[in-house]
Design a protein around this motif. Structure first.
Motif, PDB file in Angstrom:
ATOM      1  N   GLU A 196       0.831  -1.205   0.000  1.00  0.00           N
ATOM      2  CA  GLU A 196       0.000   0.000   0.000  1.00  0.00           C
ATOM      3  C   GLU A 196       0.867   1.257   0.000  1.00  0.00           C
ATOM      4  N   ALA A 197       1.950   1.212   0.780  1.00  0.00           N
ATOM      5  CA  ALA A 197       2.856   2.357   0.820  1.00  0.00           C
ATOM      6  C   ALA A 197       3.498   2.586  -0.547  1.00  0.00           C
ATOM      7  N   TYR A 198       3.880   1.492  -1.207  1.00  0.00           N
ATOM      8  CA  TYR A 198       4.502   1.595  -2.529  1.00  0.00           C
ATOM      9  C   TYR A 198       3.522   2.167  -3.558  1.00  0.00           C
ATOM     10  N   GLN A 199       2.282   1.686  -3.528  1.00  0.00           N
ATOM     11  CA  GLN A 199       1.268   2.195  -4.448  1.00  0.00           C
ATOM     12  C   GLN A 199       1.009   3.684  -4.210  1.00  0.00           C
ATOM     13  N   TYR A 200       0.938   4.058  -2.923  1.00  0.00           N
ATOM     14  CA  TYR A 200       0.718   5.473  -2.605  1.00  0.00           C
ATOM     15  C   TYR A 200       1.860   6.343  -3.126  1.00  0.00           C
ATOM     16  N   TYR A 201       3.112   5.913  -2.877  1.00  0.00           N
ATOM     17  CA  TYR A 201       4.254   6.739  -3.292  1.00  0.00           C
ATOM     18  C   TYR A 201       4.352   6.801  -4.816  1.00  0.00           C
ATOM     19  N   GLN A 202       3.963   5.727  -5.505  1.00  0.00           N
ATOM     20  CA  GLN A 202       3.911   5.764  -6.964  1.00  0.00           C
ATOM     21  C   GLN A 202       2.903   6.806  -7.444  1.00  0.00           C
ATOM     22  N   GLY A 209       5.290  14.531 -10.518  1.00  0.00           N
ATOM     23  CA  GLY A 209       6.076  14.605 -11.734  1.00  0.00           C
ATOM     24  C   GLY A 209       7.390  13.845 -11.703  1.00  0.00           C
ATOM     25  N   PHE A 210       7.456  12.725 -10.983  1.00  0.00           N
ATOM     26  CA  PHE A 210       8.662  11.894 -11.014  1.00  0.00           C
ATOM     27  C   PHE A 210       8.258  10.423 -10.912  1.00  0.00           C
ATOM     28  N   GLU A 274       8.624  16.519 -14.036  1.00  0.00           N
ATOM     29  CA  GLU A 274       7.927  16.487 -15.318  1.00  0.00           C
ATOM     30  C   GLU A 274       6.490  16.947 -15.151  1.00  0.00           C
ATOM     31  N   VAL A 275       6.220  18.142 -15.617  1.00  0.00           N
ATOM     32  CA  VAL A 275       4.872  18.702 -15.478  1.00  0.00           C
ATOM     33  C   VAL A 275       3.868  17.916 -16.302  1.00  0.00           C
TER      34      VAL A 275
END
Length: 759
Positions: A196-202, A209-210, A274-275
């Motif tokens: 869940e943490a990984y999905q959130y940070y993605q 923009g990264f 990346e905008v």
């Protein structure tokens, strides 16, 4: 039911609501003051972050200070994001607050610097709504300092529905460009799982923009389970031309309750964001395969990364650095040139090198002698390891550890361990051990069950102790005492089961999952169940020492690995040579006039004979009482004189001289016990029957080969044993003959004359 994220602000401080206005009055509602008190450092950071948002700047976590007494954090600094000069965007801004921990456990602001050396303005990337810019004018604090305000729960923010109690980013509103705006991460943010943490940070990375990569993981020193993970910006490091060493990351830490919390964070990048970044598609494999095995926390997952919106599949996680393969291949080729019995194998998956196994000729020969009991040592997982180095080793006829193979493990999955065990068997002429000592991870258990059919798996003691510390630390002292007594003093399975169930009921632990699991696996770790299995006398109540000791561990650097490996292996083999010399050239003193003692002195190694001699000597202190006799079968109770509690039952058949003792020493160690020797004396048996002399304990290796032929061992196994025995003997002549020209001539002449016998 919608999930709620609760934010805390100090009592008496008015707070902003989502539309950017100030509730209950005016612009000056969030004022800093020395003496402001919080329940935690995270709450202080959250408050300073809200203050920064109000006045138009961003913050970072700065330096921390630790107590000289116990090393705990005693104070923290939170600084303006433009503090320092590490990036071009930073101006060395001096603005900060420092909070200090008081004896009460509260955190109090003790230092403040409000002035900035740059213009203040709104940080658009961190806000989902627009606020009007206001100058940081000094206003009268709304906090009554005499009341020493404490942090109270004042605001509840809805981030969308989620039954997990964690913020749900799937329902965040989108901006005009279709991009999803995700709340910025902060220390203390909590998740049910690492996935869940990984999905959130993605999702946050997509919004800001990264792109995101999976970074380093850290393991528990007790049981090797994963305790924390880092997710990093895709431009972290310099391994690829596109990477610029970006320092942005989010680290999560596993809590005792099993959930994960953000404990370290850096949201600043050293490159442009990346905008118009292409939205990342959902990754059905990478983001959903943080699969932690139930028993050990080992991770087995397929990784993927995005490139222009497309998923590039990569092979399973590999914990072996790429530099290791070239180093090991060079080492293997050099060893094969000097040792024709050297074996190595590399697991290959989709063209990628993975796990590695190797064993020299001496190890393969040793397995033909001592492969009945093996220890699979993965104790590298006790620490945050650099190299996943594992060893197979056995116990030789001097009760010394003997190497039976080495490995680097790419992935702690059932598939990796299965490949490794199958490769080990292939290298060892399909040796099938009676028992194996290994960790209790589910992946290892399943691989052992698949490859070593019928082999008894005994759990590693270090891992059991680590699990006990973790799961029993909250139990009362009385429970731990009764728990130890149940495990170590039960004499029968009925007694153990009765005592265990009584203990569970007494302390109302029927729903304790760990205790339930350990009871189901009792045959793999409880001494009572292990005593009837052959383990070459390896103590049940002591951890098995690593073969290489402290010379090689999970932290051994690449440049030192081979030299340390060779040095440690040679040291062990030198110790074995010394014991071989002692067994052939020294004789122990006899302590009785029994012929059986003389027989065993002649056959056994020095070490094993001393064990037998002690049992024989102690048998004189025991009294035998016949309790049953029918035909050729008789039963005795053997009791120590003066101690009614020290007694065991021995059953004896006079037809084939078979004997059985309730202490099960012979079954466990392969040496007859004092109780059996007492019965033998009653029947005037002056020599040990051949079935009670294990060939693995005898001093003469050649005699072991002959006994193997006599016992009807299968032809392929017998041939392999003869090959290794002859090769080992020939190697000794070669080593001695190469010492000088004179010895070379003598050795050559001996082998030439001996070779004439085959013509």
């Amino acid at each position: 039911m919608n999930s709620m994220v609760v934010r805390a602000y100090p009592l008496g401080i008015v707070h902003m609501i989502n539309n950017g206005n100030v509730e209950n009055g005016g612009e000056s509602g969030m004022e800093l003051a020395v003496g402001l008190e919080f329940d935690s450092a995270d709450e202080a950071r959250e408050f300073y972050g809200q203050y920064a948002t109000r006045f138009g700047f961003r913050i970072r976590t700065g330096q921390l200070y630790r107590s000289r007494t116990d090393g705990s954090v005693s104070s923290r600094r939170f600084v303006c994001s433009k503090e320092g000069f590490q990036l071009n965007s930073r101006t060395g801004c001096p603005a900060f607050i420092r909070v200090q921990r008081r004896d009460s456990g509260k955190w109090v602001i003790d230092q403040i610097q409000k002035d900035h050396n740059h213009e203040l303005g709104l940080e658009e990337e961190s806000q989902s709504s627009t606020l009007q810019q206001r100058p940081p004018s000094v206003t009268k604090p709304l906090v009554d300092m005499s009341r020493r305000p404490k942090a109270k729960l004042l605001e509840k923010i809805d981030f969308g529905g989620s039954s997990s109690g964690i913020i749900c980013f799937k329902r965040q509103r989108r901006g005009g460009d279709g991009r999803q705006y995700i709340a910025e991460p902060y220390s203390g943010l909590e998740f049910n799982t690492a996935n869940e943490a990984y999905q959130y940070y993605q999702a946050y990375g997509e919004s800001a923009g990264f792109r995101v990569r999976i970074g380093q993981l850290f393991r528990s020193k007790n049981d090797g389970s994963i305790t924390s993970r880092r997710f990093v910006c895709s431009k972290e490091g310099f391994q690829h031309p596109s990477r610029v060493g970006c320092g942005a990351f989010m680290r999560i830490k596993r809590k005792d309750c099993g959930s994960w919390i953000v404990d370290r964070l850096n949201i600043d990048h050293n490159h442009d964001l990346e905008v118009q970044m292409v939205c990342q598609k959902k990754i059905s494999t990478a983001s959903k395969k943080f699969i932690e095995e139930e028993a050990g926390g080992a991770v087995s997952m397929d990784l993927g990364e995005m490139n222009k919106g497309k998923l590039i599949k990569r092979s399973k996680e590999n914990k072996i650095g790429t530099d290791w393969y070239s180093l090991l291949l060079q080492y293997f080729q050099a060893k094969q040139a000097e040792d024709t019995g050297f074996f190595y194998s590399v697991e290959v998956d989709n063209g990628n090198c993975r796990s590695v196994f190797w064993a020299d000729g001496r190890s393969r020969f040793s397995c033909s002698q001592f492969g009945d009991v093996i220890i699979f040592d993965t104790s590298y997982r006790k620490s945050n390891y650099v190299v996943p180095f594992a060893t197979f080793f056995g116990i030789n006829h001097h009760k010394q550890p003997v190497l039976l193979g080495s490995a680097l493990i790419a992935n702690e999955s059932k598939e990796s361990f299965t490949w490794l065990f199958q490769t080990w068997r292939r290298a060892m002429s399909w040796c099938h051990p009676k028992s194996v000592i290994a960790d209790q991870d589910m992946a290892i258990q399943r691989a052992i069950a698949e490859v070593f059919h019928g082999t008894h798996h005994r759990f590693s003691l270090w891992q059991i102790r680590a699990k006990e510390r973790e799961n029993l630390q909250s139990m009362p002292t009385e429970f731990r005492y009764e728990y130890e007594k149940c495990i170590h003093q039960s004499q029968t399975t009925v007694e153990f089961n009765t005592t265990w169930n009584s203990l569970i009921n007494k302390y109302n632990l029927k729903d304790n999952g760990w205790l339930k699991h350990m009871y189901e696996k009792r045959e793999n770790w409880v001494p009572l169940y292990l005593r009837g299995k052959f383990f070459a006398g390896i103590p049940i109540s002591e951890s098995v020492e690593s073969f290489f000791g402290t010379q090689i561990d999970g932290q051994t650097p690449l440049r030192e690995f081979i030299s340390r490996f060779e040095q440690g292996l040679e040291q062990r083999r030198e110790e074995e040579r010394k014991e071989d010399f002692n067994s052939f050239n020294l004789q122990a003193f006899l302590q009785t006039k029994e012929l059986i003692e003389e027989q065993c002195r002649r056959l056994y190694t020095f070490t094993i004979f001393k064990i037998f001699q002690e049992e024989l000597r102690r048998s004189y202190s025991y009294i035998a009482m016949k309790t049953y006799e029918e035909g050729n079968i008789s039963r005795y109770v053997i009791r120590r004189s003066g101690d009614d509690n020290d007694k065991h039952a021995v059953t004896f058949s006079s037809v084939n001289l078979s004997v059985n003792c309730s202490c099960q020493m012979f079954e466990f160690e392969g040496v007859l016990c004092r109780h059996v020797l007492k019965v033998f004396k009653l029947f005037d048996i002056r020599e040990l029957p051949s079935q009670y002399i294990l060939s693995r304990w005898i001093a003469n290796a050649e005699y072991r080969i002959l006994r193997g032929a006599e016992s009807g061992i299968s032809s392929p196994e017998l041939k392999a044993m003869m090959v290794w025995s002859l090769r080992e003997t020939a190697c000794k002549y070669v080593e001695c003959g190469a010492a000088s020209v004179e010895k070379y001539k003598l050795a050559y002449e001996i082998m030439r004359e001996g070779g004439k016998s085959f013509v």
